[in-house]
Design an enzyme around this catalytic site. Structure first.
Site, PDB file in Angstrom:
ATOM      1  N   PHE A 142       0.818  -1.229   0.000  1.00  0.00           N
ATOM      2  CA  PHE A 142       0.000   0.000   0.000  1.00  0.00           C
ATOM      3  C   PHE A 142       0.852   1.279   0.000  1.00  0.00           C
ATOM      4  O   PHE A 142       0.317   2.362   0.227  1.00  0.00           O
ATOM      5  CB  PHE A 142      -0.959   0.049   1.196  1.00  0.00           C
ATOM      6  CG  PHE A 142      -1.822  -1.169   1.319  1.00  0.00           C
ATOM      7  CD1 PHE A 142      -2.975  -1.292   0.573  1.00  0.00           C
ATOM      8  CD2 PHE A 142      -1.465  -2.202   2.176  1.00  0.00           C
ATOM      9  CE1 PHE A 142      -3.776  -2.421   0.681  1.00  0.00           C
ATOM     10  CE2 PHE A 142      -2.253  -3.334   2.296  1.00  0.00           C
ATOM     11  CZ  PHE A 142      -3.413  -3.451   1.552  1.00  0.00           C
ATOM     12  N   ALA A 143       2.155   1.154  -0.233  1.00  0.00           N
ATOM     13  CA  ALA A 143       3.008   2.347  -0.176  1.00  0.00           C
ATOM     14  C   ALA A 143       2.955   3.160  -1.469  1.00  0.00           C
ATOM     15  O   ALA A 143       3.487   4.273  -1.519  1.00  0.00           O
ATOM     16  CB  ALA A 143       4.442   1.939   0.124  1.00  0.00           C
ATOM     17  N   GLY A 144       2.386   2.574  -2.511  1.00  0.00           N
ATOM     18  CA  GLY A 144       2.346   3.284  -3.795  1.00  0.00           C
ATOM     19  C   GLY A 144       3.431   2.829  -4.757  1.00  0.00           C
ATOM     20  O   GLY A 144       3.791   3.564  -5.677  1.00  0.00           O
ATOM     21  N   ASP A 170       6.664  -5.468 -11.963  1.00  0.00           N
ATOM     22  CA  ASP A 170       5.921  -5.294 -10.711  1.00  0.00           C
ATOM     23  C   ASP A 170       5.948  -6.615  -9.940  1.00  0.00           C
ATOM     24  O   ASP A 170       6.149  -7.677 -10.531  1.00  0.00           O
ATOM     25  CB  ASP A 170       4.476  -4.869 -11.013  1.00  0.00           C
ATOM     26  CG  ASP A 170       3.820  -4.221  -9.789  1.00  0.00           C
ATOM     27  OD1 ASP A 170       4.548  -3.739  -8.892  1.00  0.00           O
ATOM     28  OD2 ASP A 170       2.578  -4.189  -9.722  1.00  0.00           O
ATOM     29  N   GLU A 171       5.737  -6.558  -8.629  1.00  0.00           N
ATOM     30  CA  GLU A 171       5.773  -7.748  -7.765  1.00  0.00           C
ATOM     31  C   GLU A 171       7.095  -8.489  -7.943  1.00  0.00           C
ATOM     32  O   GLU A 171       7.137  -9.727  -8.051  1.00  0.00           O
ATOM     33  CB  GLU A 171       4.612  -8.703  -8.104  1.00  0.00           C
ATOM     34  CG  GLU A 171       3.242  -8.068  -8.136  1.00  0.00           C
ATOM     35  CD  GLU A 171       2.655  -7.800  -6.763  1.00  0.00           C
ATOM     36  OE1 GLU A 171       3.371  -8.010  -5.760  1.00  0.00           O
ATOM     37  OE2 GLU A 171       1.502  -7.356  -6.707  1.00  0.00           O
ATOM     38  N   ALA A 172       8.186  -7.727  -7.968  1.00  0.00           N
ATOM     39  CA  ALA A 172       9.493  -8.298  -8.282  1.00  0.00           C
ATOM     40  C   ALA A 172       9.936  -9.382  -7.299  1.00  0.00           C
ATOM     41  O   ALA A 172      10.744 -10.244  -7.640  1.00  0.00           O
ATOM     42  CB  ALA A 172      10.535  -7.180  -8.303  1.00  0.00           C
ATOM     43  N   CYS A 222       0.218   4.144   8.415  1.00  0.00           N
ATOM     44  CA  CYS A 222      -0.070   3.098   9.389  1.00  0.00           C
ATOM     45  C   CYS A 222      -1.583   3.040   9.612  1.00  0.00           C
ATOM     46  O   CYS A 222      -2.207   4.069   9.887  1.00  0.00           O
ATOM     47  CB  CYS A 222       0.654   3.378  10.705  1.00  0.00           C
ATOM     48  SG  CYS A 222       0.195   2.218  12.005  1.00  0.00           S
ATOM     49  N   CYS A 278      -2.347   4.145  13.525  1.00  0.00           N
ATOM     50  CA  CYS A 278      -2.181   5.507  14.048  1.00  0.00           C
ATOM     51  C   CYS A 278      -2.111   6.579  12.963  1.00  0.00           C
ATOM     52  O   CYS A 278      -2.097   7.770  13.272  1.00  0.00           O
ATOM     53  CB  CYS A 278      -0.922   5.574  14.908  1.00  0.00           C
ATOM     54  SG  CYS A 278       0.590   5.365  13.946  1.00  0.00           S
ATOM     55  N   CYS A 312       3.343   1.188  11.243  1.00  0.00           N
ATOM     56  CA  CYS A 312       4.590   1.831  11.690  1.00  0.00           C
ATOM     57  C   CYS A 312       5.349   0.816  12.569  1.00  0.00           C
ATOM     58  O   CYS A 312       4.837  -0.274  12.851  1.00  0.00           O
ATOM     59  CB  CYS A 312       4.277   3.095  12.476  1.00  0.00           C
ATOM     60  SG  CYS A 312       3.432   2.747  14.030  1.00  0.00           S
TER      61      CYS A 312
HETATM   62  N1  ADP Z   1      -2.848   2.338   4.648  1.00  0.00           N
HETATM   63  C1  ADP Z   1      -2.650   2.869   3.438  1.00  0.00           C
HETATM   64  N2  ADP Z   1      -1.620   3.706   3.233  1.00  0.00           N
HETATM   65  C2  ADP Z   1      -1.401   4.260   2.017  1.00  0.00           C
HETATM   66  N3  ADP Z   1      -2.170   3.999   0.931  1.00  0.00           N
HETATM   67  C3  ADP Z   1      -3.196   3.158   1.064  1.00  0.00           C
HETATM   68  C4  ADP Z   1      -3.479   2.540   2.318  1.00  0.00           C
HETATM   69  N4  ADP Z   1      -4.553   1.755   2.131  1.00  0.00           N
HETATM   70  C5  ADP Z   1      -4.920   1.880   0.828  1.00  0.00           C
HETATM   71  N5  ADP Z   1      -4.119   2.722   0.182  1.00  0.00           N
HETATM   72  C6  ADP Z   1      -4.246   3.089  -1.252  1.00  0.00           C
HETATM   73  O1  ADP Z   1      -3.254   2.360  -1.952  1.00  0.00           O
HETATM   74  C7  ADP Z   1      -2.687   3.191  -2.944  1.00  0.00           C
HETATM   75  C8  ADP Z   1      -1.328   2.639  -3.302  1.00  0.00           C
HETATM   76  O2  ADP Z   1      -1.551   1.490  -4.065  1.00  0.00           O
HETATM   77  P1  ADP Z   1      -0.386   0.740  -4.831  1.00  0.00           P
HETATM   78  O3  ADP Z   1       0.349   1.701  -5.723  1.00  0.00           O
HETATM   79  O4  ADP Z   1      -1.017  -0.451  -5.492  1.00  0.00           O
HETATM   80  O5  ADP Z   1       0.558   0.297  -3.621  1.00  0.00           O
HETATM   81  P2  ADP Z   1       1.635  -0.892  -3.560  1.00  0.00           P
HETATM   82  O6  ADP Z   1       1.948  -1.328  -4.953  1.00  0.00           O
HETATM   83  O7  ADP Z   1       2.808  -0.307  -2.828  1.00  0.00           O
HETATM   84  O8  ADP Z   1       0.977  -1.971  -2.738  1.00  0.00           O
HETATM   85  C9  ADP Z   1      -2.673   4.543  -2.308  1.00  0.00           C
HETATM   86  O9  ADP Z   1      -2.661   5.560  -3.279  1.00  0.00           O
HETATM   87  C10 ADP Z   1      -3.983   4.556  -1.509  1.00  0.00           C
HETATM   88  O10 ADP Z   1      -5.041   5.014  -2.321  1.00  0.00           O
HETATM   89  C1  LIG Z   2       4.013  -8.998   2.986  1.00  0.00           C
HETATM   90  C2  LIG Z   2       3.777 -10.144   2.052  1.00  0.00           C
HETATM   91  C3  LIG Z   2       3.059  -9.952   0.892  1.00  0.00           C
HETATM   92  N1  LIG Z   2       2.842 -10.989   0.052  1.00  0.00           N
HETATM   93  C4  LIG Z   2       2.073 -10.792  -1.180  1.00  0.00           C
HETATM   94  C5  LIG Z   2       0.749 -10.129  -0.984  1.00  0.00           C
HETATM   95  C6  LIG Z   2       0.478  -9.452  -2.296  1.00  0.00           C
HETATM   96  O1  LIG Z   2      -0.126 -10.406  -3.166  1.00  0.00           O
HETATM   97  C7  LIG Z   2       1.879  -9.111  -2.797  1.00  0.00           C
HETATM   98  C8  LIG Z   2       2.264  -7.673  -2.550  1.00  0.00           C
HETATM   99  O2  LIG Z   2       1.475  -6.810  -3.350  1.00  0.00           O
HETATM  100  P1  LIG Z   2       1.649  -5.216  -3.329  1.00  0.00           P
HETATM  101  O3  LIG Z   2       1.553  -4.834  -4.780  1.00  0.00           O
HETATM  102  O4  LIG Z   2       2.978  -4.856  -2.747  1.00  0.00           O
HETATM  103  O5  LIG Z   2       0.513  -4.666  -2.543  1.00  0.00           O
HETATM  104  O6  LIG Z   2       2.787  -9.937  -2.065  1.00  0.00           O
HETATM  105  C9  LIG Z   2       3.374 -12.244   0.332  1.00  0.00           C
HETATM  106  O7  LIG Z   2       3.194 -13.195  -0.447  1.00  0.00           O
HETATM  107  N2  LIG Z   2       4.066 -12.423   1.490  1.00  0.00           N
HETATM  108  C10 LIG Z   2       4.306 -11.418   2.363  1.00  0.00           C
HETATM  109  O8  LIG Z   2       4.987 -11.661   3.406  1.00  0.00           O
END
Ligand code: ADP
Ligand SMILES: Cc1cn([C@H]2C[C@H](O)[C@@H](COP(=O)(O)O)O2)c(=O)[nH]c1=O
Length: 313
Positions: free
Chosen positions: A124-126, A198-200, A255, A258, A287
């Site tokens: 969820f970090a973007g 992605d998902e490297a 987080c 919080c 966090c």
């Molecule tokens: N707890 C959270 N913190 C930050 N973003 C979140 C959270 N929950 C949902 N989001 C959403 O997720 C988006 C990021 O998605 P994404 O780019 O797919 O993240 P990642 O690939 O790192 O998992 C943010 O722009 C926000 O809209």
């Molecule tokens: C922490 C963690 C994550 N995964 C999996 C869960 C999701 O399918 C991806 C991560 O996707 P995102 O684009 O970063 O949101 O990885 C896992 O298999 N094991 C873990 O410990």
């Protein structure tokens, strides 16, 4: 403050001959690079017995850096494109150029060396959002792009990567990166400038693929993935490619407890295997404090559930 340096780093390199003959078969630019680097080693700064103490060390500026990478000198060359401002993503490409060699005609093909950019962080970090923006910026500047994701994560289908807030882009889902060239076709691969991954964390052959794509095939590779798993251990080969990278971006989420910055991913369920596909149903960004607290809660829940055993009906 005490500065500790590695003594071997200050030891001069021993060359038997102060003017080593460079083979004439070496391209001119390599000979000139060698000439500009080697004098430093022939007259090293005097060794001090006090090099463990706080002494400002003069910056080590190899002459070659000035000669070949100064933006000013490059700006004069018609062959060099200077970076455009106002993109989310600053590419190092314009400064990375092979100086004019013996055959000027092949300079153009040598101009574009590859790059590797790594985007990491918790869920969820973007990361996917950033990857898509960078790919989009590359595409807008006229470069040919393609995106690969792991076929392990098919939550949103196999032909698109989708962010947690719904932005999507077409991609190729693969079990291994080594299959990419063949699946795309050699001709299309050769025309490709930028590869997004992605998902490297799910690709075992990440290191070899990135190395070959950037060093040999001169592609720009933009990699997004989790650096750590739910136990904060290294995840797959993502950390292994840091030494190959031009840039590394660590993102944070919010987080969920919080609202502070979240650096870790907490797994809310009792499954213990490293790979477990899921979204907000299984994971939450937290966090440091709430990671520690959360681990205790999850572990306690797991113990209670295990003690209860199967529920008798
Ligand atoms: N707890 C959270 N913190 C930050 N973003 C979140 C959270 N929950 C949902 N989001 C959403 O997720 C988006 C990021 O998605 P994404 O780019 O797919 O993240 P990642 O690939 O790192 O998992 C943010 O722009 C926000 O809209
Ligand atoms: C922490 C963690 C994550 N995964 C999996 C869960 C999701 O399918 C991806 C991560 O996707 P995102 O684009 O970063 O949101 O990885 C896992 O298999 N094991 C873990 O410990």
């Amino acid at each position: 403050m005490l500065l500790i340096t590695c003594t071997s780093a200050t030891r001069p390199l021993a060359f038997p001959n102060p003017k080593p003959p460079f083979p004439s078969t070496l391209p001119r630019y390599m000979r000139s690079m060698l000439r500009s680097i080697l004098p430093y080693h022939f007259s090293p700064p005097p060794l001090s017995h006090h090099h463990l103490l706080l002494k400002p060390t003069p910056p080590l500026l190899l002459p070659s850096f000035r000669t070949f990478h100064s933006p000013k000198s490059l700006a004069k060359s018609p062959l060099v494109r200077l970076p455009q401002p106002a993109t989310h993503f600053t590419s190092f490409r314009p400064y990375c150029r092979t100086p004019l060699g013996d055959h000027e005609s092949d300079t153009q093909s040598r101009l574009c060396c590859g790059e590797i950019h790594v985007i990491v962080g918790p869920m969820f970090a973007g990361k996917t959002t950033t990857l898509l923006r960078r790919i989009q910026a590359e595409r807008s500047s006229g470069r040919t792009v393609a995106i690969i994701k792991s076929d392990k994560d098919t939550r949103y289908g196999v032909d698109a990567i989708v962010t947690h807030d719904g932005t999507r882009m077409p991609c190729m889902a693969l079990p291994a990166l080594s299959m990419f060239r063949e699946r795309l076709g050699a001709e299309a691969y050769d025309k490709l400038d930028v590869i997004g991954i992605d998902e490297a964390q799910f690709f075992e052959d990440l290191y070899d693929f990135c190395c070959n794509a950037a060093d040999r095939d001169r592609k720009t590779v933009i990699v997004a993935g989790l650096d750590g798993d739910y136990l904060r251990r290294r995840f797959g080969s993502v950390l292994d490619i840091i030494p190959l990278a031009n840039s590394v971006t660590k993102l944070s989420a919010r987080c969920e407890v919080c609202g502070g910055l979240a650096f870790f991913t907490l797994r809310k369920t009792k499954e213990k295997q490293t790979e477990l596909i899921g979204g907000a149903d299984v994971y939450m960004p937290v966090c440091r404090q709430h990671y520690i607290d959360g681990q205790i809660v999850v572990e306690a829940t797991r113990i209670v559930l295990d003690m209860e055993g199967p529920v008798a009906v």
